[in-house]
Design an enzyme around this catalytic site. Structure first.
Site, PDB file in Angstrom:
ATOM      1  N   GLY A  27       0.749  -1.416   0.110  1.00 39.81           N
ATOM      2  CA  GLY A  27      -0.025   0.051  -0.091  1.00 39.81           C
ATOM      3  C   GLY A  27       0.917   1.159   0.000  1.00 39.81           C
ATOM      4  O   GLY A  27       1.814   1.331  -0.960  1.00 39.81           O
ATOM      5  N   ASP A  28       0.570   2.151   1.147  1.00 40.31           N
ATOM      6  CA  ASP A  28       1.449   3.434   1.025  1.00 40.31           C
ATOM      7  C   ASP A  28       2.305   3.518   2.306  1.00 40.31           C
ATOM      8  O   ASP A  28       2.650   4.484   2.794  1.00 40.31           O
ATOM      9  CB  ASP A  28       0.403   4.530   1.041  1.00 40.31           C
ATOM     10  CG  ASP A  28      -0.625   4.489   2.375  1.00 40.31           C
ATOM     11  OD1 ASP A  28      -0.557   3.460   2.924  1.00 40.31           O
ATOM     12  OD2 ASP A  28      -0.925   5.590   2.707  1.00 40.31           O
ATOM     13  N   GLU A  29       2.728   2.225   2.711  1.00 42.64           N
ATOM     14  CA  GLU A  29       3.377   2.174   3.962  1.00 42.64           C
ATOM     15  C   GLU A  29       5.086   1.810   3.603  1.00 42.64           C
ATOM     16  O   GLU A  29       5.009   0.768   2.830  1.00 42.64           O
ATOM     17  CB  GLU A  29       3.014   0.974   5.106  1.00 42.64           C
ATOM     18  CG  GLU A  29       1.604   1.562   5.771  1.00 42.64           C
ATOM     19  CD  GLU A  29       1.371   0.458   6.882  1.00 42.64           C
ATOM     20  OE1 GLU A  29       0.767   1.256   7.718  1.00 42.64           O
ATOM     21  OE2 GLU A  29       1.679  -0.538   6.579  1.00 42.64           O
TER      22      GLU A  29
END
Length: 327
Positions: A245-247
């Site tokens: 994801g965006d991690e």
């Protein structure tokens, strides 16, 4: 009868090689076994393997007994012809490589590692006796090299696939699998060096909004920008990865709690300079960041990431700049 016995021995040797090539998973593991089996059928003191690299032909196995590093292997590679007893086989003396043998070597047998598809390097045997190698030895080594070539090609493919399986295809960053494999080594290294080990976990603020308003192509660019920023932060054993994801996560060696605020400020300042143009608009990237330090209570990768995630969540909820530290 002696000829029949020799032929049988050679046939058994080739079958063993085929089985060896099929069952070995890496080139560093394969080459010592090839050398060991070759000694049963060809007399020599050392085996050397060269492969093409960015700077030309490079020695990847064996010691430097071929003279000024690789005179003979380079000649073999360039001309794709064998060298028998330090003179090119079926070539005139005028076309011979100029050879100065070292470390007690008196003769070389060197052949290109090639098959009908391509060439992968040079295989060289070194002997301390003068004119040690015969035409039969040349024939055997050529057959070995022909079988070694597709084995090397296959191992290269396996190595490339293994490397790709540990990388995020979008950003090129190491992925979660790679992080888990690296974590234990990072803990061990920190213990040996007497350093603290901490992690920085971050995610991209309003990333879904970027995708919704500007499209997934812009979202991909944002992820790539953050990955590159973290990659540049990696030094002195530090390691970064995209969790999904965006991690993203950054494993930090020797970065103490008192240094976290400065690191966070530095990252955000650099990120502030990274604005992506979208038509007449500019997309500004913002991060929420949380830190956690390894302790006996957080001895696993998952526990350490959970602690950093909690710190990051508190920071995100508080909408404030000071660093939040995991308890």
């Amino acid at each position: 009868l002696s000829l029949i016995g020799a032929a049988s021995h050679e046939g058994t040797f080739m079958l063993e090689l085929v089985s060896l090539f099929a069952g070995t998973k890496s080139l560093p593991a394969l080459l010592p076994q090839v050398e060991s089996r070759l000694r049963r059928i060809v007399p020599f003191d050392g085996m050397v393997v060269h492969r093409p690299g960015p700077g030309g032909l490079e020695r990847i196995y064996g010691d430097n007994r071929t003279g000024s590093e690789s005179v003979v292997p380079n000649w073999v590679w360039k001309h794709q012809r064998a060298v028998l007893n330090a003179g090119p086989h079926s070539a005139s003396a005028a076309n011979s490589p100029s050879v100065v043998l070292v470390n007690g070597a008196c003769s070389l047998l060197s052949v290109p590692i090639r098959d009908s598809v391509g060439s992968e390097g040079v295989l060289t045997l070194v002997a301390s006796q003068r004119d040690c190698f015969s035409a039969d030895h040349l024939r055997i080594l050529t057959a070995v090299a022909e079988r070694l070539c597709p084995a090397i090609q296959n191992l290269d493919r396996l190595s490339s696939m293994a490397a790709e399986s540990r990388l995020d295809p979008l950003t090129g960053a190491p992925n979660r699998r790679s992080l888990r494999e690296r974590f234990d080594r990072s803990v061990q290294q920190a213990m040996e060096d007497g350093e603290v080990l901490s992690v920085m976990l971050c995610d991209i603020d309003r990333f879904k909004q970027v995708n919704d308003q500007h499209g997934h192509a812009m979202g991909d660019k944002v992820l790539q920008c953050v990955a590159e920023l973290l990659r540049r932060q990696c030094s002195d054993g530090s390691y970064y990865a995209r969790l999904g994801g965006d991690e993203f996560v950054l494993i930090l060696h020797g970065t103490e709690r008192k240094d976290w605020d400065a690191l966070r400020t530095e990252l955000l300042e650099q990120l502030n300079e990274c604005r992506l143009d979208f038509g007449l608009e500019q997309v500004r990237i913002e991060l929420s960041i949380g830190f956690a330090e390894l302790s006996e209570a957080q001895g696993s990768c998952d526990r350490l990431l959970d602690a950093a995630d909690q710190a990051m969540y508190q920071e995100k909820q508080a909408r404030r700049r000071p660093v939040v530290i995991a308890s």
